[in-house]
Scaffold this active site. Structure first.
Site, short mmCIF file in Angstrom:
data_model
loop_
_atom_site.label_atom_id
_atom_site.label_comp_id
_atom_site.label_asym_id
_atom_site.label_seq_id
_atom_site.Cartn_x
_atom_site.Cartn_y
_atom_site.Cartn_z
CE LYS A 13 -2.14 -1.06 3.87
NZ LYS A 13 -1.68 -2.41 4.23
NE ARG A 88 -4.30 -1.43 9.96
CZ ARG A 88 -3.29 -0.84 9.31
NH1 ARG A 88 -3.39 0.41 8.93
NH2 ARG A 88 -2.22 -1.53 9.04
NE ARG A 123 6.71 -3.85 5.96
CZ ARG A 123 5.45 -3.46 6.06
NH1 ARG A 123 4.81 -2.99 5.02
NH2 ARG A 123 4.82 -3.60 7.20
NE ARG A 156 6.20 -1.46 10.42
CZ ARG A 156 5.08 -1.33 9.72
NH1 ARG A 156 5.09 -0.65 8.59
NH2 ARG A 156 3.96 -1.87 10.14
NE ARG A 167 1.37 -5.62 11.24
CZ ARG A 167 2.39 -5.28 10.47
NH1 ARG A 167 3.55 -5.88 10.62
NH2 ARG A 167 2.25 -4.35 9.57
P1 ADP Z 1 0.81 -2.22 7.54
O1 ADP Z 1 -0.04 -1.65 6.48
O2 ADP Z 1 2.10 -2.74 7.04
O3 ADP Z 1 0.08 -3.18 8.41
P2 ADP Z 1 0.87 0.37 8.86
O4 ADP Z 1 2.14 1.09 8.78
O5 ADP Z 1 -0.27 0.83 8.04
O6 ADP Z 1 1.25 -1.14 8.58
O7 ADP Z 1 0.38 0.32 10.39
C1 ADP Z 1 1.20 -0.15 11.42
C2 ADP Z 1 0.42 -0.22 12.72
O8 ADP Z 1 -0.10 1.08 13.05
C3 ADP Z 1 -0.81 -1.12 12.71
O9 ADP Z 1 -0.49 -2.47 12.92
C4 ADP Z 1 -1.63 -0.50 13.85
O10 ADP Z 1 -1.14 -0.87 15.11
C5 ADP Z 1 -1.38 0.97 13.67
N1 ADP Z 1 -2.40 1.61 12.80
C6 ADP Z 1 -2.18 2.21 11.60
N2 ADP Z 1 -3.33 2.65 11.05
C7 ADP Z 1 -4.31 2.31 11.93
C8 ADP Z 1 -5.73 2.45 11.94
N3 ADP Z 1 -6.39 3.06 10.93
N4 ADP Z 1 -6.41 1.97 13.00
C9 ADP Z 1 -5.78 1.37 14.02
N5 ADP Z 1 -4.46 1.19 14.07
C10 ADP Z 1 -3.72 1.64 13.04
#
Ligand code: ADP
Ligand code: ZN
Length: 211
Positions: A13, A88, A123, A156, A167
């Site tokens: 993404k 999300r 990654r 990460r 996740r």
């Molecule tokens: P990825 O898309 O690789 O899972 P992100 O960088 O988008 O990772 O998000 C990393 C973490 O940040 C998530 O696992 C969550 O803990 C938090 N996070 C990000 N966006 C949201 C959201 N919209 N709602 C809740 N938690 C979020």
């Protein structure tokens, strides 16, 4: 155009939203990046959020909804924006609708779980600017160093294999229902990201936006 991009962790993404951002001259907004920035500042809120994230769990809806509310008020969003990683959950999607934000298109990037688990191990992210790389699929020019800012590339904490499984479970339970939510609104395009190079997926994403 206001665009939402969603898909499992590691679906690419971040890369997709950067490409759309450049093509359409609209900002890409990643809640994950915004939260990671907040963590670096070491504030009390940051410490609390860190706990949710390192286990692979989601940050509470109220927190991310506030973050997005503030961010899309900024003037650079007046011609549109891409949301990467928000909403999300269904309550987050409902909050956007309640704010009166009109969403034009929702792109779901679908990648199967086993491919995700394999990909995530490679990654790496830049410690300084947050740009992401992949040891096989998106190599930096110099190993271990960010092309953009020369920062150090690290894995990460939440990309550890056990955390990734957690996740993915959360993704299926809490995020996947957005598929139905936005398909009912007639906004959804699903893109198959399995077994494709980043470039191929980018092309599919761009043509979905033109359609
Ligand atoms: P990825 O898309 O690789 O899972 P992100 O960088 O988008 O990772 O998000 C990393 C973490 O940040 C998530 O696992 C969550 O803990 C938090 N996070 C990000 N966006 C949201 C959201 N919209 N709602 C809740 N938690 C979020
Ligand atoms: Zn960097």
């Amino acid at each position: 155009m206001n665009i939402i991009l969603f898909g499992p962790p590691g679906a690419g993404k971040g890369t997709q939203s950067e490409v759309i951002s450049q093509k359409q001259s609209i900002p890409a907004i990643s809640t994950g990046n915004i939260i990671r920035e907040a963590l670096k500042s070491g504030s009390e809120l940051g410490l609390r959020l860190k706990q949710y994230m390192s286990d692979g769990g989601l940050v509470p809806d109220e927190v991310v909804i506030d973050i997005i509310k503030e961010r899309i008020k900024k003037s650079d969003c007046k011609n549109g924006f891409i949301l990467d990683g928000f909403p999300r959950t269904i309550p987050q999607a409902e909050a956007l609708d309640k704010m009166g934000i009109k969403i034009d298109k929702v792109l779901e990037i679908n990648v199967s779980d086993d491919i995700i688990i394999e990909r995530m191990s490679g990654r790496r992210v830049c410690e300084t600017c947050g740009s992401s790389y992949h040891m096989q699929n998106k190599k930096p020019q110099v190993e271990g160093i960010c092309d953009k800012c020369h920062g150090t590339l690290v894995q990460r904490e939440d990309d550890h294999p056990d955390t990734v499984k957690n996740r993915l479970q959360i993704y299926h339970k809490q995020t996947k229902p957005l598929e139905n939510y936005y398909s009912k609104q007639g906004k959804l395009t699903v893109i198959n990201g399995d077994n494709k190079s980043i470039k191929e997926t980018v092309e599919l994403v761009l043509s979905a936006l033109e359609a």
